[in-house]
Design a protein around this motif. Structure first.
Motif, PDB file in Angstrom:
ATOM      1  N   VAL A   1       7.062  44.144 -45.090  1.00 37.76           N
ATOM      2  CA  VAL A   1       7.394  43.176 -46.134  1.00 37.76           C
ATOM      3  C   VAL A   1       8.828  43.382 -46.575  1.00 37.76           C
ATOM      4  O   VAL A   1       9.190  44.448 -47.049  1.00 37.76           O
ATOM      5  N   GLU A   2       9.681  42.385 -46.421  1.00 37.16           N
ATOM      6  CA  GLU A   2      11.081  42.500 -46.818  1.00 37.16           C
ATOM      7  C   GLU A   2      11.551  41.186 -47.426  1.00 37.16           C
ATOM      8  O   GLU A   2      11.069  40.117 -47.095  1.00 37.16           O
ATOM      9  N   THR A   3      12.515  41.280 -48.301  1.00 41.93           N
ATOM     10  CA  THR A   3      13.192  40.107 -48.828  1.00 41.93           C
ATOM     11  C   THR A   3      14.669  40.407 -48.847  1.00 41.93           C
ATOM     12  O   THR A   3      15.112  41.267 -49.586  1.00 41.93           O
ATOM     13  N   THR A   4      15.444  39.723 -48.012  1.00 38.70           N
ATOM     14  CA  THR A   4      16.883  39.990 -47.930  1.00 38.70           C
ATOM     15  C   THR A   4      17.644  38.684 -48.040  1.00 38.70           C
ATOM     16  O   THR A   4      17.345  37.714 -47.341  1.00 38.70           O
ATOM     17  N   GLY A   5      18.638  38.672 -48.902  1.00 42.15           N
ATOM     18  CA  GLY A   5      19.518  37.519 -49.023  1.00 42.15           C
ATOM     19  C   GLY A   5      18.749  36.276 -49.426  1.00 42.15           C
ATOM     20  O   GLY A   5      17.940  36.262 -50.333  1.00 42.15           O
ATOM     21  N   THR A   6      19.005  35.219 -48.665  1.00 42.48           N
ATOM     22  CA  THR A   6      18.359  33.947 -48.964  1.00 42.48           C
ATOM     23  C   THR A   6      17.090  33.751 -48.167  1.00 42.48           C
ATOM     24  O   THR A   6      16.452  32.704 -48.254  1.00 42.48           O
ATOM     25  N   HIS A   7      16.723  34.752 -47.363  1.00 43.41           N
ATOM     26  CA  HIS A   7      15.513  34.622 -46.563  1.00 43.41           C
ATOM     27  C   HIS A   7      14.281  34.700 -47.452  1.00 43.41           C
ATOM     28  O   HIS A   7      14.232  35.481 -48.397  1.00 43.41           O
TER      29      HIS A   7
ATOM     30  N   SER B   1       5.010  35.734 -34.033  1.00 47.60           N
ATOM     31  CA  SER B   1       4.458  34.664 -34.867  1.00 47.60           C
ATOM     32  C   SER B   1       4.939  34.786 -36.298  1.00 47.60           C
ATOM     33  O   SER B   1       5.358  33.793 -36.922  1.00 47.60           O
ATOM     34  N   LYS B   2       4.907  35.991 -36.845  1.00 46.57           N
ATOM     35  CA  LYS B   2       5.362  36.188 -38.223  1.00 46.57           C
ATOM     36  C   LYS B   2       6.864  35.913 -38.333  1.00 46.57           C
ATOM     37  O   LYS B   2       7.339  35.379 -39.346  1.00 46.57           O
ATOM     38  N   GLY B   3       7.614  36.289 -37.303  1.00 45.02           N
ATOM     39  CA  GLY B   3       9.037  35.988 -37.316  1.00 45.02           C
ATOM     40  C   GLY B   3       9.303  34.497 -37.304  1.00 45.02           C
ATOM     41  O   GLY B   3      10.203  34.001 -38.002  1.00 45.02           O
ATOM     42  N   VAL B   4       8.536  33.763 -36.501  1.00 47.31           N
ATOM     43  CA  VAL B   4       8.690  32.304 -36.453  1.00 47.31           C
ATOM     44  C   VAL B   4       8.363  31.694 -37.804  1.00 47.31           C
ATOM     45  O   VAL B   4       9.111  30.852 -38.329  1.00 47.31           O
ATOM     46  N   MET B   5       7.248  32.124 -38.407  1.00 45.15           N
ATOM     47  CA  MET B   5       6.853  31.549 -39.699  1.00 45.15           C
ATOM     48  C   MET B   5       7.874  31.862 -40.778  1.00 45.15           C
ATOM     49  O   MET B   5       8.230  30.980 -41.585  1.00 45.15           O
ATOM     50  N   GLN B   6       8.345  33.093 -40.823  1.00 40.16           N
ATOM     51  CA  GLN B   6       9.303  33.444 -41.873  1.00 40.16           C
ATOM     52  C   GLN B   6      10.604  32.672 -41.717  1.00 40.16           C
ATOM     53  O   GLN B   6      11.136  32.126 -42.697  1.00 40.16           O
ATOM     54  N   ASN B   7      11.136  32.613 -40.497  1.00 42.39           N
ATOM     55  CA  ASN B   7      12.400  31.898 -40.283  1.00 42.39           C
ATOM     56  C   ASN B   7      12.215  30.382 -40.368  1.00 42.39           C
ATOM     57  O   ASN B   7      13.151  29.670 -40.758  1.00 42.39           O
TER      58      ASN B   7
END
Length: 780
Positions: free
Chosen positions: A665-671, A696-702
């Protein structure tokens, strides 16, 4: 058939043969148990139980009759013997009273004697004291007379040069001096006595040296006895050393002129020294009271007087030898260990007190290596650095580079294993801290080399700028090479644990000898070269071996190396992940700038708004960008299967220590990050599922991050975007992946009316920043 007699004796005998009644004498006799056992013991199956029971009752009655008869006989005998017993007791009582009266009389006589003789005994004690003093005075006067007589003809005796008479004269004067210790002219007498001993020593010294050289037993015993009686043991040791020390020094100087290498030179010197030792020990133990102490002192002085010294020869032999320096040092140490081991074997029959005299000699040999052993850490680092230079990881093709990395893993750990063996053989465990530092430097450099290779390949593939990334078969070929790096990291984890155990096992083997050194229990323990000049390091090593002991022979000695491998493993995961994910990122990053979101409706810019308002959305199809992403995701299981289906311990180990991107779980910048609820599973699940889950998680987050970057959405473009998201959810469902909560919330808000956002803003389960971002792009 049973015969009855008057007293039942015959009946009892017959009954006893018929049945065993011994159990009746047991302390824990149980009547019920005996009856049941007796009934079960019935042999004749044709006899009924009642008949058998009647027979048992008859037998018991006969037995009771026998017991009663025996009791009557016993009672009759007791009654008849009772008067005689009473008479005996009375006689004993009278004798006891008589003995008591006699004891009282003796006691009184003793008291009377003590009272009558107390004064006489005191006088006898005083007379004994007087007698003792008179005897001491007489002895002193006699010794004065003896001294006078001894001094009177001492010059004549010494002039005769008769050694035995001179020794007897010295011995007599010695005894006289002991008694005359308190006389006024004691010091003058002492000086006279010492001068005579010097004369006798000067007379005997040439003969003594000749005797030592010729090994004459009888003369040696005579002269040594005289020296010991004169308390000239130190001088005796000096004469002995003078005779044989030069022989040892001559062996050293003669070999030095032969021009041989030091290892051959030292081996031969130790062999010659052992021959001298065995010869001298065999002779000296017949004439000297402490032969081991004598020889240890001789050899320690001889080895300390070598010219050039052994220490200088060792340092000279190792200069400018590069990686062969440690090899030379190891050879020389083996020579010294062989010499000491031979001495130890020869002294096995001696007790511990005698063997303790070997400390000076053993220390003298070890100390020749001290300055070189203190450089062991630097020498080991240099050797490992030179070994590392033979590994070449430079190649133009990525597959060839990773193959070279795989081959190099075994080589590097082979270098480290050889270093462990060298350390134990050269330092006997005391260099373990320096060894660990050298291994850490080795793997630090090696892992840096591999990391640089991976970084160069990232640059070649354009992963850091997300451009020029190959697709299709070439992309998976690159992934195969990157996955090879992960497998190499797994192999390094396994080999590093083995290496750590190997070091602990070798140190544990050396611990008994190391304890002998620290406690001074045996001169033949391992040599702590750190004790004198590096006490802090010595203390650290002692603490380390204590930790290994407490850990049951295991301790994390290579934690730093494991951390470096962990970092390389993580970069390997990032490298492989970026190869298959960068193409998806390119498509996702195009979403905010797509013109489709800027159109007024989904038909054409010239179509009147009134014609499209209220149109159903079931005829909307996913846009090409999302279908391409979906198609790629659906091919992942097939593409990943060759790399994750086989059971490979190295891959499993790498998975245990690795972390795929987007799995935390991370929150960086505007992501916009996924919530903890969206982070399900980890690398301990099936490897292919872990990779699919991470992508899959990378696709959903981005995807969500780029959605909120869209400048504005019309009603129909919102519906189109919702259709795209639903398509992605269907693809994820086919892959066994759950949609991210925030992406589901975004889908719900894209379908919602403006009035519903008031409810959304008050919903604690919704991410409020996401609520505002969706409202902004849709309604402002």
């Amino acid at each position: 058939m049973v015969w009855y007699s008057k007293n039942g004796g015959a009946v009892a005998i017959i009954a006893r043969y018929i049945m065993d009644f011994s159990k009746f004498t047991d302390d824990n006799f149980d009547a019920k148990e005996w009856v049941n056992a007796a009934l079960k013991a019935k042999k004749d199956d044709q006899t009924s139980v009642d008949v058998h029971a009647s027979t048992l009752v008859m037998k018991l009655q006969l037995f009771i009759q026998e017991v009663n008869s025996a009791l009557e006989d016993s009672c009759e005998q007791v009654v008849q013997g009772l008067p005689r017993v009473v008479c005996d007791i009375e006689s004993m009582r009278q004798e006891a009273n008589l003995l008591k009266q006699q004891m009282d009389m003796v006691k009184g006589d003793i008291r009377k004697i003590e009272s009558d003789t107390a004064t006489s005994m005191q006088r006898l004690v005083e007379l004994d004291k007087v007698k003792t003093r008179m005897q001491d005075s007489a002895s002193a006067l006699q010794e004065v007379d003896n001294w006078t007589a001894l001094v009177a003809d001492v010059d004549e005796v010494f002039a005769s040069r008769d050694v035995d008479k001179m020794a007897a004269k010295i011995q007599g004067m010695k005894q006289s001096l002991i008694v005359l210790h308190d006389v006024a002219d004691y010091d003058a007498r002492k000086r006279k006595f010492e001068s005579l001993k010097d004369k006798l020593e000067a007379l005997l010294s040439p003969k003594l040296i000749s005797t030592f050289n010729s090994h004459s037993l009888d003369e040696a015993k005579q002269y040594i006895t005289i020296f010991l009686e004169m308390d000239r043991e130190i001088e005796l040791q000096s004469y002995y050393n003078k005779c044989h020390k030069n022989a040892i020094l001559k062996v050293w100087s003669d070999m030095g002129s032969e021009g041989k290498s030091l290892d051959q030179y030292l081996n031969r010197f130790f062999d010659e020294a052992l021959d001298i030792w065995h010869k001298e020990y065999s002779w000296s133990q017949q004439v000297f009271p402490k032969p081991l102490e004598l020889l240890s002192s001789l050899f320690a002085q001889a080895f300390s007087s070598l010219d050039p010294s052994m220490s200088k020869c060792i340092q000279s032999a190792m200069q400018h030898k590069g990686e062969k320096a440690l090899e030379i040092l190891l050879t020389l140490r083996k020579s010294s260990f062989r010499f000491l081991k031979t001495l130890q074997m020869a002294l096995q029959s001696n007790d511990t007190a005698e063997v303790s005299h070997m400390f000076p000699l053993v220390k003298c040999i070890h100390s020749s290596f001290t300055s070189t052993l203190l450089q062991y850490g630097n020498l080991e680092r240099q050797t490992l650095a030179m070994n590392l230079q033979i590994i070449n990881l430079k190649d133009e093709e990525m597959s060839d580079v990773m193959s070279a990395v795989s081959t190099s893993v075994n080589k590097v750990f082979s270098f480290a294993s050889s270093a462990v063996d060298r350390c134990m053989q050269i330092t006997e465990g005391w260099g373990v801290s320096a060894l660990i530092e050298a291994i850490e430097v080795l793997f630090g450099r090696y892992i840096q080399m591999v990391a640089e290779i991976a970084k160069q390949q990232r640059t070649v593939l354009g992963l850091d700028i997300q451009s020029g990334v190959s697709t299709g078969e070439e992309e998976w070929s690159h992934f195969q090479s990157a996955f090879h790096l992960i497998r190499c990291c797994g192999e390094m984890f396994i080999e590093c644990e083995k290496l750590n155990s190997d070091i602990c096992r070798n140190v544990s083997f050396q611990i008994p000898a190391m304890k002998d050194t620290t406690s001074q229990r045996s001169p033949f323990g391992s040599y702590n070269y750190l004790a004198q000049l590096a006490s802090v390091k010595s203390k650290a090593v002692i603490e380390l071996i204590a930790a290994i002991e407490q850990g049951g022979g295991e301790w994390p000695l290579l934690a730093s190396v494991m951390n470096n491998i962990q970092q390389l493993n993580q970069s390997g995961y990032q490298f492989a992940f970026d190869i298959i994910f960068t193409g998806l990122m390119e498509k996702l990053n195009q979403i905010p700038n797509m013109e489709v979101w800027l159109a007024e409706d989904m038909l054409s810019p010239s179509t009147p708004r009134a014609l499209v308002d209220g149109l159903p959305t079931f005829n909307l199809s996913p846009l090409p960008y999302i279908t391409e992403i979906g198609d790629y995701l659906l091919t992942l299981p097939q593409q990943l299967e060759p790399y994750t289906s086989e059971e490979n311990p190295a891959i499993t180990e790498a998975l245990k220590h690795g972390q795929l991107p987007y799995m935390d779980v991370e929150t960086t910048g505007t992501h916009v990050s996924l919530s903890e609820e969206d982070i399900e599973g980890d690398l301990e699940e099936h490897p292919s599922q872990a990779w699919i889950s991470a992508v899959s998680k990378g696709v959903m987050q981005n995807y969500l991050t780029n959605i909120i970057k869209i400048p504005t959405l019309t009603e129909h473009s919102s519906q189109q975007l919702a259709t795209d998201i639903e398509y992605l959810f269907n693809v994820l469902s086919a892959l066994g992946q759950n949609p991210a909560k925030q992406l589901k919330d975004a889908l719900m808000m894209l379908k919602a009316e403006e009035t519903e956002f008031g409810v959304f803003r008050n919903d604690p389960n919704l991410h409020q920043k996401l609520v505002e971002d969706i409202y902004k792009i849709k309604w402002t």
